[in-house]
Design a protein around this motif. Sequence first.
Motif, PDB file in Angstrom:
ATOM      1  N   ALA A   1     -10.853   7.509  -2.852  1.00  0.00           N
ATOM      2  CA  ALA A   1     -11.394   8.032  -1.596  1.00  0.00           C
ATOM      3  C   ALA A   1     -10.339   7.995  -0.495  1.00  0.00           C
ATOM      4  O   ALA A   1     -10.261   8.894   0.342  1.00  0.00           O
ATOM      5  CB  ALA A   1     -12.616   7.233  -1.184  1.00  0.00           C
ATOM      6  N   LYS A   2      -9.520   6.950  -0.506  1.00  0.00           N
ATOM      7  CA  LYS A   2      -8.487   6.809   0.518  1.00  0.00           C
ATOM      8  C   LYS A   2      -7.157   7.412   0.088  1.00  0.00           C
ATOM      9  O   LYS A   2      -6.211   7.440   0.874  1.00  0.00           O
ATOM     10  CB  LYS A   2      -8.291   5.333   0.865  1.00  0.00           C
ATOM     11  CG  LYS A   2      -9.500   4.683   1.510  1.00  0.00           C
ATOM     12  CD  LYS A   2      -9.212   3.222   1.856  1.00  0.00           C
ATOM     13  CE  LYS A   2     -10.411   2.585   2.545  1.00  0.00           C
ATOM     14  NZ  LYS A   2     -10.151   1.157   2.891  1.00  0.00           N
ATOM     15  N   LYS A   3      -7.077   7.838  -1.186  1.00  0.00           N
ATOM     16  CA  LYS A   3      -5.822   8.378  -1.735  1.00  0.00           C
ATOM     17  C   LYS A   3      -4.695   7.380  -1.509  1.00  0.00           C
ATOM     18  O   LYS A   3      -3.598   7.729  -1.020  1.00  0.00           O
ATOM     19  CB  LYS A   3      -5.490   9.741  -1.115  1.00  0.00           C
ATOM     20  CG  LYS A   3      -6.531  10.798  -1.416  1.00  0.00           C
ATOM     21  CD  LYS A   3      -6.174  12.122  -0.813  1.00  0.00           C
ATOM     22  CE  LYS A   3      -7.217  13.168  -1.150  1.00  0.00           C
ATOM     23  NZ  LYS A   3      -8.574  12.805  -0.738  1.00  0.00           N
TER      24      LYS A   3
ATOM     25  N   ILE B   1      -0.146   3.529 -13.010  1.00  0.00           N
ATOM     26  CA  ILE B   1      -1.570   3.709 -13.234  1.00  0.00           C
ATOM     27  C   ILE B   1      -1.875   5.194 -13.324  1.00  0.00           C
ATOM     28  O   ILE B   1      -1.332   5.994 -12.555  1.00  0.00           O
ATOM     29  CB  ILE B   1      -2.385   3.034 -12.109  1.00  0.00           C
ATOM     30  CG1 ILE B   1      -3.878   3.107 -12.396  1.00  0.00           C
ATOM     31  CG2 ILE B   1      -2.084   3.647 -10.745  1.00  0.00           C
ATOM     32  CD1 ILE B   1      -4.714   2.203 -11.471  1.00  0.00           C
ATOM     33  N   SER B   2      -2.713   5.567 -14.266  1.00  0.00           N
ATOM     34  CA  SER B   2      -3.113   6.961 -14.354  1.00  0.00           C
ATOM     35  C   SER B   2      -4.115   7.251 -13.243  1.00  0.00           C
ATOM     36  O   SER B   2      -4.996   6.439 -12.967  1.00  0.00           O
ATOM     37  CB  SER B   2      -3.717   7.263 -15.723  1.00  0.00           C
ATOM     38  OG  SER B   2      -4.906   6.526 -15.909  1.00  0.00           O
ATOM     39  N   ILE B   3      -3.971   8.409 -12.615  1.00  0.00           N
ATOM     40  CA  ILE B   3      -4.838   8.735 -11.481  1.00  0.00           C
ATOM     41  C   ILE B   3      -6.182   9.252 -11.976  1.00  0.00           C
ATOM     42  O   ILE B   3      -7.229   8.914 -11.432  1.00  0.00           O
ATOM     43  CB  ILE B   3      -4.164   9.769 -10.571  1.00  0.00           C
ATOM     44  CG1 ILE B   3      -2.873   9.170  -9.987  1.00  0.00           C
ATOM     45  CG2 ILE B   3      -5.111  10.196  -9.451  1.00  0.00           C
ATOM     46  CD1 ILE B   3      -3.087   7.893  -9.215  1.00  0.00           C
TER      47      ILE B   3
ATOM     48  N   SER C   1       0.848  -1.193   0.000  1.00  0.00           N
ATOM     49  CA  SER C   1       0.000   0.000   0.000  1.00  0.00           C
ATOM     50  C   SER C   1       0.881   1.240   0.000  1.00  0.00           C
ATOM     51  O   SER C   1       1.995   1.212   0.524  1.00  0.00           O
ATOM     52  CB  SER C   1      -0.893   0.022   1.243  1.00  0.00           C
ATOM     53  OG  SER C   1      -1.747  -1.094   1.281  1.00  0.00           O
ATOM     54  N   CYS C   2       0.352   2.297  -0.556  1.00  0.00           N
ATOM     55  CA  CYS C   2       1.065   3.576  -0.572  1.00  0.00           C
ATOM     56  C   CYS C   2       0.054   4.672  -0.287  1.00  0.00           C
ATOM     57  O   CYS C   2      -0.797   4.978  -1.134  1.00  0.00           O
ATOM     58  CB  CYS C   2       1.729   3.802  -1.924  1.00  0.00           C
ATOM     59  SG  CYS C   2       2.489   5.435  -2.104  1.00  0.00           S
ATOM     60  N   ALA C   3       0.137   5.244   0.901  1.00  0.00           N
ATOM     61  CA  ALA C   3      -0.768   6.328   1.285  1.00  0.00           C
ATOM     62  C   ALA C   3      -0.166   7.647   0.834  1.00  0.00           C
ATOM     63  O   ALA C   3       0.994   7.947   1.130  1.00  0.00           O
ATOM     64  CB  ALA C   3      -0.963   6.317   2.794  1.00  0.00           C
ATOM     65  N   ALA C   4      -0.978   8.428   0.130  1.00  0.00           N
ATOM     66  CA  ALA C   4      -0.495   9.687  -0.431  1.00  0.00           C
ATOM     67  C   ALA C   4      -1.203  10.873   0.199  1.00  0.00           C
ATOM     68  O   ALA C   4      -2.369  10.787   0.591  1.00  0.00           O
ATOM     69  CB  ALA C   4      -0.726   9.694  -1.938  1.00  0.00           C
ATOM     70  N   SER C   5      -0.499  11.982   0.281  1.00  0.00           N
ATOM     71  CA  SER C   5      -1.142  13.222   0.696  1.00  0.00           C
ATOM     72  C   SER C   5      -2.053  13.706  -0.423  1.00  0.00           C
ATOM     73  O   SER C   5      -1.940  13.257  -1.567  1.00  0.00           O
ATOM     74  CB  SER C   5      -0.083  14.287   0.997  1.00  0.00           C
ATOM     75  OG  SER C   5       0.648  14.578  -0.186  1.00  0.00           O
ATOM     76  N   GLU C   6      -2.948  14.624  -0.091  1.00  0.00           N
ATOM     77  CA  GLU C   6      -3.898  15.084  -1.104  1.00  0.00           C
ATOM     78  C   GLU C   6      -3.162  15.711  -2.280  1.00  0.00           C
ATOM     79  O   GLU C   6      -3.520  15.488  -3.443  1.00  0.00           O
ATOM     80  CB  GLU C   6      -4.879  16.086  -0.490  1.00  0.00           C
ATOM     81  CG  GLU C   6      -5.959  16.537  -1.471  1.00  0.00           C
ATOM     82  CD  GLU C   6      -7.180  17.085  -0.775  1.00  0.00           C
ATOM     83  OE1 GLU C   6      -7.223  17.080   0.467  1.00  0.00           O
ATOM     84  OE2 GLU C   6      -8.100  17.519  -1.479  1.00  0.00           O
ATOM     85  N   TYR C   7      -2.128  16.478  -1.978  1.00  0.00           N
ATOM     86  CA  TYR C   7      -1.380  17.133  -3.053  1.00  0.00           C
ATOM     87  C   TYR C   7      -0.722  16.098  -3.961  1.00  0.00           C
ATOM     88  O   TYR C   7      -0.783  16.187  -5.180  1.00  0.00           O
ATOM     89  CB  TYR C   7      -0.310  18.044  -2.470  1.00  0.00           C
ATOM     90  CG  TYR C   7       0.604  18.626  -3.534  1.00  0.00           C
ATOM     91  CD1 TYR C   7       1.862  18.078  -3.782  1.00  0.00           C
ATOM     92  CD2 TYR C   7       0.189  19.699  -4.312  1.00  0.00           C
ATOM     93  CE1 TYR C   7       2.686  18.589  -4.764  1.00  0.00           C
ATOM     94  CE2 TYR C   7       1.010  20.221  -5.300  1.00  0.00           C
ATOM     95  CZ  TYR C   7       2.257  19.662  -5.509  1.00  0.00           C
ATOM     96  OH  TYR C   7       3.070  20.162  -6.490  1.00  0.00           O
ATOM     97  N   THR C   8      -0.115  15.088  -3.351  1.00  0.00           N
ATOM     98  CA  THR C   8       0.587  14.080  -4.148  1.00  0.00           C
ATOM     99  C   THR C   8      -0.391  13.253  -4.967  1.00  0.00           C
ATOM    100  O   THR C   8      -0.105  12.870  -6.102  1.00  0.00           O
ATOM    101  CB  THR C   8       1.428  13.176  -3.241  1.00  0.00           C
ATOM    102  OG1 THR C   8       2.168  13.968  -2.328  1.00  0.00           O
ATOM    103  CG2 THR C   8       2.378  12.319  -4.055  1.00  0.00           C
ATOM    104  N   TYR C   9      -1.543  12.976  -4.408  1.00  0.00           N
ATOM    105  CA  TYR C   9      -2.518  12.159  -5.112  1.00  0.00           C
ATOM    106  C   TYR C   9      -3.161  12.908  -6.270  1.00  0.00           C
ATOM    107  O   TYR C   9      -3.815  12.307  -7.113  1.00  0.00           O
ATOM    108  CB  TYR C   9      -3.595  11.653  -4.149  1.00  0.00           C
ATOM    109  CG  TYR C   9      -4.316  10.431  -4.682  1.00  0.00           C
ATOM    110  CD1 TYR C   9      -5.595  10.554  -5.226  1.00  0.00           C
ATOM    111  CD2 TYR C   9      -3.731   9.180  -4.645  1.00  0.00           C
ATOM    112  CE1 TYR C   9      -6.259   9.433  -5.730  1.00  0.00           C
ATOM    113  CE2 TYR C   9      -4.382   8.070  -5.135  1.00  0.00           C
ATOM    114  CZ  TYR C   9      -5.650   8.201  -5.669  1.00  0.00           C
ATOM    115  OH  TYR C   9      -6.300   7.095  -6.166  1.00  0.00           O
ATOM    116  N   SER C  10      -2.972  14.222  -6.325  1.00  0.00           N
ATOM    117  CA  SER C  10      -3.496  14.982  -7.461  1.00  0.00           C
ATOM    118  C   SER C  10      -2.566  14.892  -8.665  1.00  0.00           C
ATOM    119  O   SER C  10      -2.756  15.580  -9.658  1.00  0.00           O
ATOM    120  CB  SER C  10      -3.709  16.450  -7.070  1.00  0.00           C
ATOM    121  OG  SER C  10      -2.451  17.055  -6.778  1.00  0.00           O
TER     122      SER C  10
END
Length: 125
Positions: free
Chosen positions: A76-78, A51-53, A21-30
């Motif tokens: 939802a979980k980024k 994978i394209s976000i 798993s890789c949890a990302a901050s909101e900025y990174t997940y954008s």
Amino acid sequence: QVQLVESGGGSVQAGGSLRLSCAASEYTYSSNCMGWFRQAPGKEREGVAAISIGGGGETTYSNSVKGRFTISKDNAKKTLYLQMNSLKPEDTAMYYCAAERQDYCGLSSRFFDYWGQGTQVTVSL
């Protein structure tokens, strides 16, 4: 804030499975694209899956893992995932999560801007 935190690594016997798993901050997940890379001792970093976000979530895999590994994401979980099945000793490496904001979504590490600290995967016979 840029943040990528991997988890889920460990030791497993050949033929077993792990899910990273890789949890990302909101900025990174954008970012435009996220991917998994790995690096074994004495070897260059290798792209495993991406994978394209946005868009349709298009995926790409290296030939060495195609059919055994699956990359996925939970918006939802980024969080980014890598399901690894039928593991082989040659899959042993440090696995890194990465994100990039350019118009690229492939397996070349030089295009990726942000990197996690890595999680170790060890596969034994």
